[in-house]
Scaffold this motif. Sequence first.
Motif, mmCIF file in Angstrom:
data_model
loop_
_atom_site.group_PDB
_atom_site.id
_atom_site.type_symbol
_atom_site.label_atom_id
_atom_site.label_comp_id
_atom_site.label_asym_id
_atom_site.label_seq_id
_atom_site.Cartn_x
_atom_site.Cartn_y
_atom_site.Cartn_z
ATOM 1 N N ALA A 25 0.849 -1.197 0.000
ATOM 2 C CA ALA A 25 0.000 0.000 0.000
ATOM 3 C C ALA A 25 0.880 1.240 0.000
ATOM 4 C CB ALA A 25 -0.919 -0.002 1.214
ATOM 5 N N VAL A 26 0.331 2.337 -0.516
ATOM 6 C CA VAL A 26 1.098 3.576 -0.595
ATOM 7 C C VAL A 26 0.313 4.719 0.042
ATOM 8 C CG1 VAL A 26 2.297 2.873 -2.704
ATOM 9 C CG2 VAL A 26 0.193 4.207 -2.882
ATOM 10 N N LYS A 27 1.076 5.691 0.504
ATOM 11 C CA LYS A 27 0.502 6.954 0.949
ATOM 12 C C LYS A 27 0.737 7.953 -0.172
ATOM 13 C CE LYS A 27 0.800 10.378 4.697
ATOM 14 N NZ LYS A 27 1.418 10.659 6.030
ATOM 15 N N SER A 28 -0.291 8.220 -0.929
ATOM 16 C CA SER A 28 -0.133 9.033 -2.134
ATOM 17 C C SER A 28 0.278 10.463 -1.795
ATOM 18 C CB SER A 28 -1.435 9.046 -2.935
ATOM 19 O OG SER A 28 -1.754 7.747 -3.390
ATOM 20 N N LEU A 29 0.912 11.118 -2.757
ATOM 21 C CA LEU A 29 1.251 12.532 -2.641
ATOM 22 C C LEU A 29 -0.030 13.376 -2.663
ATOM 23 C CD1 LEU A 29 4.211 12.429 -5.144
ATOM 24 C CD2 LEU A 29 4.415 12.872 -2.696
ATOM 25 N N PRO A 30 0.026 14.610 -2.184
ATOM 26 C CA PRO A 30 -1.184 15.458 -2.201
ATOM 27 C C PRO A 30 -1.812 15.580 -3.586
ATOM 28 C CG PRO A 30 0.501 16.447 -0.830
ATOM 29 C CD PRO A 30 1.150 15.269 -1.489
ATOM 30 N N SER A 31 -0.996 15.492 -4.624
ATOM 31 C CA SER A 31 -1.519 15.571 -5.985
ATOM 32 C C SER A 31 -2.259 14.315 -6.405
ATOM 33 C CB SER A 31 -0.365 15.811 -6.970
ATOM 34 O OG SER A 31 0.527 14.688 -6.957
ATOM 35 N N GLY A 32 -2.139 13.255 -5.604
ATOM 36 C CA GLY A 32 -2.733 11.980 -5.958
ATOM 37 C C GLY A 32 -1.747 11.035 -6.607
ATOM 38 N N THR A 33 -0.533 11.515 -6.889
ATOM 39 C CA THR A 33 0.489 10.661 -7.493
ATOM 40 C C THR A 33 0.938 9.598 -6.504
ATOM 41 O OG1 THR A 33 1.225 12.534 -8.817
ATOM 42 C CG2 THR A 33 2.739 10.657 -8.631
ATOM 43 N N SER A 34 1.040 8.368 -6.987
ATOM 44 C CA SER A 34 1.417 7.269 -6.083
ATOM 45 C C SER A 34 2.915 7.040 -6.025
ATOM 46 C CB SER A 34 0.741 5.979 -6.542
ATOM 47 O OG SER A 34 1.293 5.531 -7.781
ATOM 48 N N GLY A 35 3.621 7.434 -7.077
ATOM 49 C CA GLY A 35 5.043 7.139 -7.132
ATOM 50 C C GLY A 35 5.341 5.712 -7.558
ATOM 51 N N MET A 36 4.316 4.961 -7.899
ATOM 52 C CA MET A 36 4.495 3.577 -8.322
ATOM 53 C C MET A 36 4.796 3.504 -9.813
ATOM 54 S SD MET A 36 4.053 1.635 -5.629
ATOM 55 C CE MET A 36 3.747 0.035 -6.362
ATOM 56 N N PRO A 37 5.514 2.463 -10.247
ATOM 57 C CA PRO A 37 5.762 2.296 -11.683
ATOM 58 C C PRO A 37 4.474 1.986 -12.432
ATOM 59 C CG PRO A 37 6.474 0.355 -10.467
ATOM 60 C CD PRO A 37 6.127 1.393 -9.447
ATOM 61 N N LEU A 38 4.479 2.247 -13.740
ATOM 62 C CA LEU A 38 3.278 2.025 -14.535
ATOM 63 C C LEU A 38 2.910 0.539 -14.617
ATOM 64 C CD1 LEU A 38 3.734 4.515 -17.515
ATOM 65 C CD2 LEU A 38 2.032 4.623 -15.673
ATOM 66 N N ARG A 39 3.907 -0.307 -14.717
ATOM 67 C CA ARG A 39 3.643 -1.726 -14.853
ATOM 68 C C ARG A 39 3.717 -2.411 -13.494
ATOM 69 N NH1 ARG A 39 6.002 -4.171 -20.494
ATOM 70 N NH2 ARG A 39 4.920 -2.716 -21.873
ATOM 71 N N ALA A 40 2.714 -3.202 -13.225
ATOM 72 C CA ALA A 40 2.634 -3.872 -11.927
ATOM 73 C C ALA A 40 3.812 -4.805 -11.732
ATOM 74 C CB ALA A 40 1.330 -4.648 -11.819
ATOM 75 N N ARG A 41 4.281 -4.856 -10.495
ATOM 76 C CA ARG A 41 5.336 -5.769 -10.046
ATOM 77 C C ARG A 41 6.682 -5.508 -10.725
ATOM 78 N NH1 ARG A 41 1.837 -11.224 -8.515
ATOM 79 N NH2 ARG A 41 0.589 -10.108 -6.981
ATOM 80 N N THR A 42 6.880 -4.284 -11.155
ATOM 81 C CA THR A 42 8.225 -3.797 -11.427
ATOM 82 C C THR A 42 8.471 -2.751 -10.347
ATOM 83 O OG1 THR A 42 7.291 -2.191 -12.993
ATOM 84 C CG2 THR A 42 8.152 -4.251 -13.907
ATOM 85 N N TRP A 43 9.022 -3.230 -9.227
ATOM 86 C CA TRP A 43 8.887 -2.482 -7.978
ATOM 87 C C TRP A 43 9.821 -1.285 -7.841
ATOM 88 C CZ3 TRP A 43 4.496 -3.943 -6.551
ATOM 89 C CH2 TRP A 43 4.106 -5.274 -6.632
ATOM 90 N N GLY A 44 10.786 -1.126 -8.703
ATOM 91 C CA GLY A 44 11.762 -0.060 -8.513
ATOM 92 C C GLY A 44 11.189 1.335 -8.657
#
Length: 431
Positions: free
Chosen positions: A412-431
């Motif tokens: 789970a992530v704590k999104s930025l105020p803008s709503g950006t998650s900081g997660m990569p576009l493709r699932a399970r490419t965790w970097g």
Amino acid sequence: MQDAALRLKTLLEQLLGAPLPVRVRAWDGSEAGPPGAPTLVVRHRRAVRRLLWKPGELGLARGWVAGELDVDGDLYEALDLMSGLVWERGEDARGAWDALRDPEVRAAIRGLFTLGGPFLPPAPPREEMRRHGRLHLHTKRSDKRAVSHHYDVGNDFYELVLGPSMVYSCAYWETPDSPLEDAQRDKLELVAGKLGLQPGQRLLDVGCGWGSMAIHAAREHGVSVVGITLSGEQAAYARKRIAEEGLTDRIEIRVQDYRDVVDGPFDAISSIGMAEHVGSTRYLEYAKSLYGLLKPGGRLLNHQIARRPQADESTYEVDEFIDAYVFPDGELQPVGATVGLLEQAGFEVRDLESIREHYGLTLRRWVANLEANWPAAVKLTSPGRARVWRLYMAACALSFERNRIGVNQVLAVKSLPSGTSGMPLRARTWG
């Protein structure tokens, strides 16, 4: 006159309404039941009294811990055969006493009271945790007491069971024949990868145990770590390991409740096998506490055992044996409830991976370690405590294998105020 084994077999079959799938050997040497099946050994008539006074799982467990009950043959096979009669129908077995109207059954019960000796119920084994009621569950004081009951039984004992990794949670297996140490290393790396750990980041490891995740994260990923546990023995052991690794400048181990951590924010939080201790009434508080400790864009990896949901969740009761002897006050909930509460706390759940089969493999390795070092394990703890761990781990292995319980990693992530998650576009490419 019937011998003791045949009396036991007859009564149990009358109570359960099904043939006993195991053989019975009584204290008088008599045997009854299917030839070639695993044998339930009743070493002392006191075990009969335990079952009469506490029908079902807890009575059996007390007899096992006291050494009055044993299994001759494959323990996993015996537990699997009996699970449908005891663990899966425990409420039916306990309620059967009120429904008994058959004069022959009542006569058999009277006969078993005679066979069992004095009428008074035997005292529980000393390994059973004394309860003070459930009105104040999961206070800081009660949680510390429960954790101490489970974990402060000696680090040397846990070394025998867990092996050099000292990781007390589900390993991550490449193949069933992989070394346990490799599988535990791969689990720690799986967690680190999902968290996207980078040099210079700050990690909070909630329920840090003997320091394995903290050491892996600091040594392999260059992060600074705060590890918290309620076990003084775990903390002392972890600090010694950290000093030997030369990582004291990057890892701090505290004896601290998660509710008392105030020095956030952290870039990432790992919670591996800890949330089962939180309790359903406190779970939202737990989730909100971790959410508040994360930086915007930070990630939580919550690794937690889950039970299957019931049709009527209001009737759910904790496992009597595990509550009394293993994890006092521990509670399992369905993974859907966990995800819902994490989201209610503010997290965005980005990934859920079930690794249920991996826990069955892990537990079987731990049981094998315990059995291979049995005399030493008994010496380090007590015969009863060693029996508790053997029964609990073997029964849990079967529960994972039969899909009665599971284990899940929720990212789970704590999104930025803008709503950006900081997660990569493709699932399970965790970097």
